[in-house]
Scaffold this motif. Sequence first.
Motif, PDB file in Angstrom:
ATOM      1  N   ASP A 141       0.830  -1.215   0.000  1.00  0.00           N
ATOM      2  CA  ASP A 141       0.000   0.000   0.000  1.00  0.00           C
ATOM      3  C   ASP A 141       0.861   1.261   0.000  1.00  0.00           C
ATOM      4  O   ASP A 141       0.573   2.220  -0.725  1.00  0.00           O
ATOM      5  CB  ASP A 141      -0.955  -0.001   1.191  1.00  0.00           C
ATOM      6  CG  ASP A 141      -2.020  -1.088   1.067  1.00  0.00           C
ATOM      7  OD1 ASP A 141      -2.503  -1.328  -0.059  1.00  0.00           O
ATOM      8  OD2 ASP A 141      -2.361  -1.691   2.098  1.00  0.00           O
ATOM      9  N   ALA A 142       1.931   1.268   0.779  1.00  0.00           N
ATOM     10  CA  ALA A 142       2.837   2.418   0.802  1.00  0.00           C
ATOM     11  C   ALA A 142       3.554   2.563  -0.540  1.00  0.00           C
ATOM     12  O   ALA A 142       3.755   3.677  -1.027  1.00  0.00           O
ATOM     13  CB  ALA A 142       3.843   2.280   1.941  1.00  0.00           C
ATOM     14  N   MET A 143       3.925   1.429  -1.160  1.00  0.00           N
ATOM     15  CA  MET A 143       4.588   1.458  -2.476  1.00  0.00           C
ATOM     16  C   MET A 143       3.660   2.063  -3.521  1.00  0.00           C
ATOM     17  O   MET A 143       4.062   2.920  -4.307  1.00  0.00           O
ATOM     18  CB  MET A 143       5.019   0.043  -2.878  1.00  0.00           C
ATOM     19  CG  MET A 143       5.675  -0.049  -4.245  1.00  0.00           C
ATOM     20  SD  MET A 143       7.253   0.816  -4.371  1.00  0.00           S
ATOM     21  CE  MET A 143       8.232  -0.142  -3.251  1.00  0.00           C
ATOM     22  N   ILE A 144       2.411   1.628  -3.524  1.00  0.00           N
ATOM     23  CA  ILE A 144       1.434   2.163  -4.470  1.00  0.00           C
ATOM     24  C   ILE A 144       1.262   3.664  -4.260  1.00  0.00           C
ATOM     25  O   ILE A 144       1.255   4.444  -5.220  1.00  0.00           O
ATOM     26  CB  ILE A 144       0.085   1.428  -4.328  1.00  0.00           C
ATOM     27  CG1 ILE A 144       0.215  -0.021  -4.813  1.00  0.00           C
ATOM     28  CG2 ILE A 144      -1.025   2.157  -5.084  1.00  0.00           C
ATOM     29  CD1 ILE A 144      -0.975  -0.909  -4.453  1.00  0.00           C
ATOM     30  N   ALA A 145       1.135   4.085  -3.016  1.00  0.00           N
ATOM     31  CA  ALA A 145       0.954   5.508  -2.715  1.00  0.00           C
ATOM     32  C   ALA A 145       2.134   6.339  -3.215  1.00  0.00           C
ATOM     33  O   ALA A 145       1.946   7.410  -3.807  1.00  0.00           O
ATOM     34  CB  ALA A 145       0.750   5.709  -1.211  1.00  0.00           C
ATOM     35  N   ARG A 146       3.364   5.850  -3.002  1.00  0.00           N
ATOM     36  CA  ARG A 146       4.550   6.598  -3.453  1.00  0.00           C
ATOM     37  C   ARG A 146       4.595   6.692  -4.983  1.00  0.00           C
ATOM     38  O   ARG A 146       4.905   7.753  -5.535  1.00  0.00           O
ATOM     39  CB  ARG A 146       5.822   5.942  -2.932  1.00  0.00           C
ATOM     40  CG  ARG A 146       6.068   6.179  -1.458  1.00  0.00           C
ATOM     41  CD  ARG A 146       7.478   5.813  -1.010  1.00  0.00           C
ATOM     42  NE  ARG A 146       7.911   4.480  -1.338  1.00  0.00           N
ATOM     43  CZ  ARG A 146       7.697   3.402  -0.586  1.00  0.00           C
ATOM     44  NH1 ARG A 146       7.017   3.503   0.549  1.00  0.00           N
ATOM     45  NH2 ARG A 146       8.162   2.220  -0.948  1.00  0.00           N
ATOM     46  N   LEU A 147       4.289   5.597  -5.658  1.00  0.00           N
ATOM     47  CA  LEU A 147       4.332   5.620  -7.121  1.00  0.00           C
ATOM     48  C   LEU A 147       3.231   6.498  -7.700  1.00  0.00           C
ATOM     49  O   LEU A 147       3.464   7.234  -8.656  1.00  0.00           O
ATOM     50  CB  LEU A 147       4.247   4.195  -7.672  1.00  0.00           C
ATOM     51  CG  LEU A 147       5.524   3.381  -7.482  1.00  0.00           C
ATOM     52  CD1 LEU A 147       5.274   1.910  -7.744  1.00  0.00           C
ATOM     53  CD2 LEU A 147       6.620   3.903  -8.398  1.00  0.00           C
ATOM     54  N   GLU A 148       2.036   6.438  -7.127  1.00  0.00           N
ATOM     55  CA  GLU A 148       0.957   7.296  -7.612  1.00  0.00           C
ATOM     56  C   GLU A 148       1.272   8.765  -7.334  1.00  0.00           C
ATOM     57  O   GLU A 148       1.000   9.629  -8.178  1.00  0.00           O
ATOM     58  CB  GLU A 148      -0.374   6.884  -6.994  1.00  0.00           C
ATOM     59  CG  GLU A 148      -0.872   5.565  -7.557  1.00  0.00           C
ATOM     60  CD  GLU A 148      -2.187   5.094  -6.988  1.00  0.00           C
ATOM     61  OE1 GLU A 148      -2.877   4.344  -7.694  1.00  0.00           O
ATOM     62  OE2 GLU A 148      -2.529   5.456  -5.841  1.00  0.00           O
TER      63      GLU A 148
ATOM     64  N   ALA B 195       4.141  10.025  -7.392  1.00  0.00           N
ATOM     65  CA  ALA B 195       5.161  10.381  -8.388  1.00  0.00           C
ATOM     66  C   ALA B 195       4.583  10.471  -9.800  1.00  0.00           C
ATOM     67  O   ALA B 195       5.309  10.779 -10.743  1.00  0.00           O
ATOM     68  CB  ALA B 195       6.298   9.357  -8.362  1.00  0.00           C
ATOM     69  N   GLY B 196       3.280  10.195  -9.954  1.00  0.00           N
ATOM     70  CA  GLY B 196       2.633  10.360 -11.253  1.00  0.00           C
ATOM     71  C   GLY B 196       2.405   9.080 -12.035  1.00  0.00           C
ATOM     72  O   GLY B 196       1.947   9.129 -13.176  1.00  0.00           O
ATOM     73  N   PHE B 197       2.689   7.940 -11.453  1.00  0.00           N
ATOM     74  CA  PHE B 197       2.477   6.669 -12.148  1.00  0.00           C
ATOM     75  C   PHE B 197       1.085   6.132 -11.841  1.00  0.00           C
ATOM     76  O   PHE B 197       0.556   6.345 -10.754  1.00  0.00           O
ATOM     77  CB  PHE B 197       3.526   5.631 -11.716  1.00  0.00           C
ATOM     78  CG  PHE B 197       4.912   5.987 -12.153  1.00  0.00           C
ATOM     79  CD1 PHE B 197       5.360   5.671 -13.424  1.00  0.00           C
ATOM     80  CD2 PHE B 197       5.767   6.658 -11.292  1.00  0.00           C
ATOM     81  CE1 PHE B 197       6.633   6.003 -13.829  1.00  0.00           C
ATOM     82  CE2 PHE B 197       7.054   6.997 -11.693  1.00  0.00           C
ATOM     83  CZ  PHE B 197       7.479   6.668 -12.961  1.00  0.00           C
ATOM     84  N   SER B 198       0.511   5.414 -12.797  1.00  0.00           N
ATOM     85  CA  SER B 198      -0.796   4.800 -12.622  1.00  0.00           C
ATOM     86  C   SER B 198      -0.652   3.286 -12.672  1.00  0.00           C
ATOM     87  O   SER B 198       0.198   2.755 -13.396  1.00  0.00           O
ATOM     88  CB  SER B 198      -1.752   5.227 -13.744  1.00  0.00           C
ATOM     89  OG  SER B 198      -1.942   6.609 -13.720  1.00  0.00           O
ATOM     90  N   ILE B 199      -1.493   2.606 -11.936  1.00  0.00           N
ATOM     91  CA  ILE B 199      -1.503   1.142 -11.957  1.00  0.00           C
ATOM     92  C   ILE B 199      -1.907   0.679 -13.351  1.00  0.00           C
ATOM     93  O   ILE B 199      -2.914   1.117 -13.891  1.00  0.00           O
ATOM     94  CB  ILE B 199      -2.476   0.590 -10.904  1.00  0.00           C
ATOM     95  CG1 ILE B 199      -1.974   0.922  -9.499  1.00  0.00           C
ATOM     96  CG2 ILE B 199      -2.682  -0.911 -11.073  1.00  0.00           C
ATOM     97  CD1 ILE B 199      -2.956   0.575  -8.388  1.00  0.00           C
ATOM     98  N   SER B 200      -1.102  -0.216 -13.943  1.00  0.00           N
ATOM     99  CA  SER B 200      -1.448  -0.755 -15.261  1.00  0.00           C
ATOM    100  C   SER B 200      -2.186  -2.083 -15.143  1.00  0.00           C
ATOM    101  O   SER B 200      -2.902  -2.482 -16.056  1.00  0.00           O
ATOM    102  CB  SER B 200      -0.195  -0.930 -16.129  1.00  0.00           C
ATOM    103  OG  SER B 200       0.724  -1.810 -15.517  1.00  0.00           O
TER     104      SER B 200
END
Length: 86
Positions: free
Chosen positions: A32-39, A41-46
């Motif tokens: 969950d923390a990894m997803i939050a950091r990537l989102e 930073a502007g990345f979206s889940i593919s």
Amino acid sequence: MALNEYGEGENRDHTGHQVGLAHFAFITNNIDAMIARLEKAGFSISNPGAKNTHRRNVYFTDPDGFEVEFVQYLSDAPSERNLTEG
């Protein structure tokens, strides 16, 4: 692992089953923390990953078109970690 820059040609189509690099993965203790950091930073889940009792996973696509998987294992048993649930 080495990924070269300035290569020629396109990455394989990740929606099919062509020969080539499908994705690479990293293990995380807090997905969950990894997803939050990537989102942030502007990345979206593919790809949100498959539902599984023994792990959680999620995929992002990097700027060069490589699919990157992040996995959090919910079991310490190697026999359970990569079971596919139907």
